[in-house]
Design a protein around this motif. Structure first.
Motif, PDB file in Angstrom:
ATOM      1  N   GLU A   1       4.662  -9.123   2.782  1.00 31.06           N
ATOM      2  CA  GLU A   1       4.132 -10.414   3.563  1.00 31.06           C
ATOM      3  C   GLU A   1       4.362  -9.968   4.472  1.00 31.06           C
ATOM      4  O   GLU A   1       3.588 -10.268   5.672  1.00 31.06           O
ATOM      5  CB  GLU A   1       5.797 -11.322   3.159  1.00 31.06           C
ATOM      6  CG  GLU A   1       5.640 -12.283   3.829  1.00 31.06           C
ATOM      7  CD  GLU A   1       5.062 -13.315   2.651  1.00 31.06           C
ATOM      8  OE1 GLU A   1       5.529 -13.505   1.223  1.00 31.06           O
ATOM      9  OE2 GLU A   1       5.949 -14.307   2.936  1.00 31.06           O
ATOM     10  N   GLU A   2       4.941  -8.179   4.800  1.00 27.75           N
ATOM     11  CA  GLU A   2       5.719  -8.163   6.622  1.00 27.75           C
ATOM     12  C   GLU A   2       3.841  -8.004   6.742  1.00 27.75           C
ATOM     13  O   GLU A   2       3.206  -7.240   7.764  1.00 27.75           O
ATOM     14  CB  GLU A   2       6.808  -7.371   6.654  1.00 27.75           C
ATOM     15  CG  GLU A   2       6.743  -6.802   7.780  1.00 27.75           C
ATOM     16  CD  GLU A   2       7.091  -7.828   8.546  1.00 27.75           C
ATOM     17  OE1 GLU A   2       7.927  -9.191   8.683  1.00 27.75           O
ATOM     18  OE2 GLU A   2       7.321  -6.702   9.903  1.00 27.75           O
ATOM     19  N   MET A   3       3.508  -6.907   6.023  1.00 25.56           N
ATOM     20  CA  MET A   3       2.196  -5.694   6.744  1.00 25.56           C
ATOM     21  C   MET A   3       1.452  -6.178   6.406  1.00 25.56           C
ATOM     22  O   MET A   3       0.122  -5.740   7.054  1.00 25.56           O
ATOM     23  CB  MET A   3       2.263  -4.571   5.929  1.00 25.56           C
ATOM     24  CG  MET A   3       3.826  -3.701   5.887  1.00 25.56           C
ATOM     25  SD  MET A   3       4.334  -3.455   7.365  1.00 25.56           S
ATOM     26  CE  MET A   3       5.723  -2.316   7.259  1.00 25.56           C
TER      27      MET A   3
ATOM     28  N   SER B   1       9.496  -8.384   0.098  1.00 24.70           N
ATOM     29  CA  SER B   1       8.938  -9.466   1.486  1.00 24.70           C
ATOM     30  C   SER B   1       8.274  -8.011   2.006  1.00 24.70           C
ATOM     31  O   SER B   1       7.828  -7.910   3.109  1.00 24.70           O
ATOM     32  CB  SER B   1       9.549  -9.734   1.874  1.00 24.70           C
ATOM     33  OG  SER B   1       9.623 -11.174   1.240  1.00 24.70           O
ATOM     34  N   ARG B   2       8.217  -6.877   1.597  1.00 27.15           N
ATOM     35  CA  ARG B   2       7.029  -5.835   2.223  1.00 27.15           C
ATOM     36  C   ARG B   2       6.197  -6.273   2.344  1.00 27.15           C
ATOM     37  O   ARG B   2       5.206  -6.760   3.760  1.00 27.15           O
ATOM     38  CB  ARG B   2       6.660  -4.810   2.207  1.00 27.15           C
ATOM     39  CG  ARG B   2       8.619  -3.417   1.874  1.00 27.15           C
ATOM     40  CD  ARG B   2       8.423  -1.827   1.890  1.00 27.15           C
ATOM     41  NE  ARG B   2       9.884  -1.553   2.280  1.00 27.15           N
ATOM     42  CZ  ARG B   2      11.142  -1.497   1.341  1.00 27.15           C
ATOM     43  NH1 ARG B   2      10.938  -2.964   1.111  1.00 27.15           N
ATOM     44  NH2 ARG B   2      11.913  -1.438   2.775  1.00 27.15           N
TER      45      ARG B   2
END
Ligand code: SF4
Ligand code: SF4
Ligand code: SF4
Ligand code: SF4
Lengths: 294, 167
Positions: free
Chosen positions: B75-77, B72-73
């Protein structure tokens, strides 16, 4: 406080010493654990969450409803289980149509879901509910003189809006502070926030590239720190970072990849004086250098 | 590339969120993505383009969504809130619905015993560690049956029921 311990499958099946460490340590710190009788796979992202919304969210709803019926929140160690349950709950709590559909499905089994149960990670419980002071007061042995590095489970960081609990998801500190509370020196390294690479399809569909990816992380640890051990708080990180070191040693005909990997609760259990044979016996890279120093 | 045959409304079938249409093609979702190092690489940005352009055949054939490690990187960025990880799951769902060979075998394991692997059978090891016997759903036939009956009402199980029949 009392929480439902959601075990998932890897911990009880492959690394039950981690389960033992969790069951041994948490009650001593005032966190009593209840069972989630009849739980199923979280569901893992590669299973129902990759097929359709109904089967995905009905499985999340099944697990959540068991804890909800007991009136308890859920505590999870496995990163994927944590994020799957928490993201499932988020979908259901914010979408009345999805929740209604899941309740239609659950009704067939005599269950229902109101989304009252929270899903929490064990490292967050230790950090926010137990607190480092209580941990420092409770332990009988210390990791003083030993150096550790942290592998933050990305499933507990991102997306921070849904799964996060750190003040700053880009600069997490819970596991560092918790490990320091055991007396260890925690070192930073350049690839600290890089994923271990172990979950999902990557390591099976591109084994050579996945191994090279994780090697960059281990090389950074070896070159930049004096790490005696790696701390994780996710069963997949634990198994992957432990097992891949042996693979790397064999492939490169070396023995330089020999950093023992511990789940945080295992270190905690050792410092509380529990028997290493029960709480930290299953590993690929030997742990004696750390265990003998305690 | 020939777009004359592409289905401009495909995105509504696969990932019906307007946020997808705001994708800037900026590639932020690639930095830090472990699976972008794979062979072939998982390129989230390209998948977003393929969905928006409606490249149905290429998308059906694409294996890369299955290499995602769910970290989910992306999604975060993502600056435009495309929620790329949700998009990856949505593409997999659409592929599974349109091509039964995509249906992951793990769901059959979960249907049959509740888990992707055998849980609760390592009694001797667990005992030696001082652990209690686990009350798994595999050992609770009535409960397992209810779970299976519920799954039977879901599209993937009812439409592929031959996969789930006891032999
Ligand atoms: S995420 Fe993994 S460990 Fe957790 S229940 Fe699902 S398959 Fe098991
Ligand atoms: S580091 Fe790897 S195993 Fe650990 S939580 Fe992230 S993806 Fe999962
Ligand atoms: S980060 Fe978001 S906006 Fe940028 S290319 Fe990826 S999906 Fe599109
Ligand atoms: S969630 Fe998947 S696509 Fe997104 S960064 Fe992680 S591995 Fe890449």
């Amino acid at each position: 406080m009392e929480l439902c311990l959601f075990l998932g499958c890897n911990t009880p099946a492959i690394r039950p010493d981690v389960e033992r460490a969790i069951r041994a340590t948490m009650p001593e710190l005032g966190v009593d654990l209840a069972e989630v009788e009849g739980y199923v796979c979280c569901p893992a992202f590669g299973s129902f969450p990759s097929t359709d919304d109904d089967s995905h969210l009905a499985s999340s709803g099944w697990n959540l409803s068991i804890a909800e019926a007991k009136g308890l929140d859920i505590m999870v160690q496995c990163g994927s289980c944590y994020s799957s349950l928490r993201m499932g709950l988020d979908h259901l709590a914010h979408d009345d149509l999805k929740l209604a559909r899941v309740n239609e499905l659950l009704e067939l089994t005599g269950r229902k879901l109101e989304c009252k149960t929270a899903v929490r990670h064990v490292s967050e419980i230790l950090y926010n509910e137990v607190g480092v002071e209580k941990i420092s007061r409770t332990i009988k042995k210390s990791l003083e003189g030993l150096h550790g590095v942290i592998q933050y489970p990305c499933h507990t960081l991102f997306p921070s809006e849904i799964v996060g609990f750190e003040e700053s998801p880009r600069q997490p500190k819970a596991l560092r502070v918790l490990t320091e509370a055991l007396g260890a020196t925690v070192e930073s390294y350049s690839r600290e926030l890089q994923c271990c690479g172990g979950a999902g399809g990557f390591s099976s569909s591109s084994p050579a590239e996945a191994t090279a990816f994780t090697k960059t992380k281990l090389d950074a640890i070896i070159e930049e720190t004096k790490a005696d051990f790696i701390v994780v708080s996710c069963i997949t990180c634990l198994m992957y970072l432990d097992n891949i070191q042996k693979k790397l040693n064999e492939a490169e005909n070396t023995d330089k990849y020999n950093i023992p990997v511990f789940d945080y609760n295992q270190l905690l259990a050792l410092c509380m004086g529990f028997d290493p044979k029960q709480v930290a016996s299953i590993c690929t890279i030997p742990r004696n250098l750390v265990i003998d120093r305690l | 590339m020939d777009f004359s045959e592409s289905d401009k409304d495909l995105w509504k079938q696969i990932y019906n969120t307007k946020d997808l249409l705001y994708c800037l093609n900026c590639s932020t979702c690639l930095s830090g993505c472990p699976a972008s190092h794979g062979d072939p690489p998982l390129l989230v940005r390209n998948l977003a383009r393929m969905v928006v352009f409606g490249l149905e055949d290429d998308l059906l054939d694409d294996d890369t969504p299955w290499a995602c490690v769910s970290c989910s990187r992306c999604e975060e960025m993502c600056p435009m809130d495309v929620k790329p990880f949700e998009m990856i799951l949505a593409i997999r769902k659409w592929q599974s619905a349109n091509d039964e060979t995509r249906v992951p075998p793990s769901i059959v394991e979960i249907y049959k015993r509740g888990y992707t692997q055998s849980v609760g059978t390592n009694t001797k090891l667990r005992k030696s560690l001082g652990l209690p016997e686990l009350q798994t759903i595999t050992k609770m036939p009535q409960m397992l049956k209810l779970y299976q009956q519920m799954l039977m009402k879901t599209p993937v199980v009812s439409e592929n029921d031959y996969m789930f029949n006891e032999e």
